[in-house]
Design an enzyme around this catalytic site. Structure first.
Site, PDB file in Angstrom:
ATOM      1  N   GLY A  29       0.818  -1.218   0.000  1.00  0.00           N
ATOM      2  CA  GLY A  29       0.000   0.000   0.000  1.00  0.00           C
ATOM      3  C   GLY A  29       0.844   1.256   0.000  1.00  0.00           C
ATOM      4  CB  SER A  30      -0.122   4.789  -0.469  1.00  0.00           C
ATOM      5  OG  SER A  30      -1.136   4.854   0.517  1.00  0.00           O
ATOM      6  CB  ALA A  83      -5.016  -1.013   8.700  1.00  0.00           C
ATOM      7  CD  GLU A 103      -2.089  -6.602   2.663  1.00  0.00           C
ATOM      8  OE1 GLU A 103      -1.634  -5.603   2.112  1.00  0.00           O
ATOM      9  OE2 GLU A 103      -3.261  -6.665   3.066  1.00  0.00           O
TER      10      GLU A 103
END
Ligand code: 5RP
Length: 224
Positions: A29-30, A83, A103
């Site tokens: 993710g970022s 998250a 994950e």
């Protein structure tokens, strides 16, 4: 501070939890991208990483960080990941980046889960963010009906007008309208439905620590 600056801040703060000489578990993710960029500065002090997606693997390798297959490593000291939502017990919704299955696998082989997020991810009850569920495509319609029985509306996630295909060759259902008051029981229940690969509730693999980027800096939440 902007959301991007908060992500950078928590990505850098997560370095504190990386154990020198070991292999670190890396999410997707970022926010994790900020962590990976920061990790490059200590790449000579770790053995490498186990990655949770093709995207993170590519970023790690581009920065010269060795990536190990999860089967090569028995246990990891720490797993760092973002998250989509996190509650007061460290239970999370994850999978906004479609990487939830790997994950959960890497989280399960890690002794400690350190979540990195900005304060917009903090919730009292999970479920405002559409719940990602990785599914076997032939089960999509039946699973949609099962979620409807719980009050949820499931939609196949699309990319360029076609069902998004995950790193594992499967599809994602995004389920809205749920209020997940008992994350452990919910995760156990949905995980047993035939055709579900992974449900994006992380209660059995919840976070032990959350580094939350807030206006004042990094707030550290620890969960029992
Ligand atoms: C990917 C994930 C991510 O951790 C989650 O979507 C948060 O991403 P971001 O840091 O970009 O907000 O679960 O599958």
């Amino acid at each position: 501070m902007t959301q991007d600056e908060l992500k950078t801040l928590v990505g850098q703060a997560a370095l504190h939890y990386v154990v020198p000489g070991e292999i670190v578990g890396v999410g997707t993710g970022s926010t994790v991208n900020k962590f990976i960029d920061a990790l490059a500065a200590m790449k000579d002090r770790i053995r490498g990483a186990v990655s949770s997606s093709e995207a993170s693997t590519a970023r790690l390798k581009a920065l010269g960080i060795a990536v190990f297959d999860s089967n090569e490593v028995a246990e990891l000291a720490v797993y760092i990941d973002g998250a989509d939502e996190i509650d007061g017990q460290g239970c999370m919704i994850k999978g906004g980046g479609a990487a939830l299955t790997r994950e959960k696998i890497v989280a399960a082989q890690s002794r400690r889960f350190v979540c990195i997020a900005d304060e917009s991810k903090r919730v009292t009850v999970l479920g405002k963010f559409p719940l990602p569920v990785e599914v076997i495509p032939m089960a999509t319609q039946r699973l949609t009906r099962q979620f409807a029985a719980l009050g949820g509306r499931a939609a196949v996630r699309l990319k360029d007008g076609q069902p998004l295909v995950t790193d594992n060759g499967q599809h994602i259902l995004d389920v809205t309208g749920l209020r997940i008051t008992e994350p452990l029981a919910f995760e156990s229940q949905v995980s047993q439905w035939p055709g579900v690969v992974t449900v994006g509730v992380f209660a059995h693999q919840r976070a032990h620590v959350c580094l939350l980027g807030a206006g004042s800096g990094v707030e550290t939440l620890t969960f029992q």
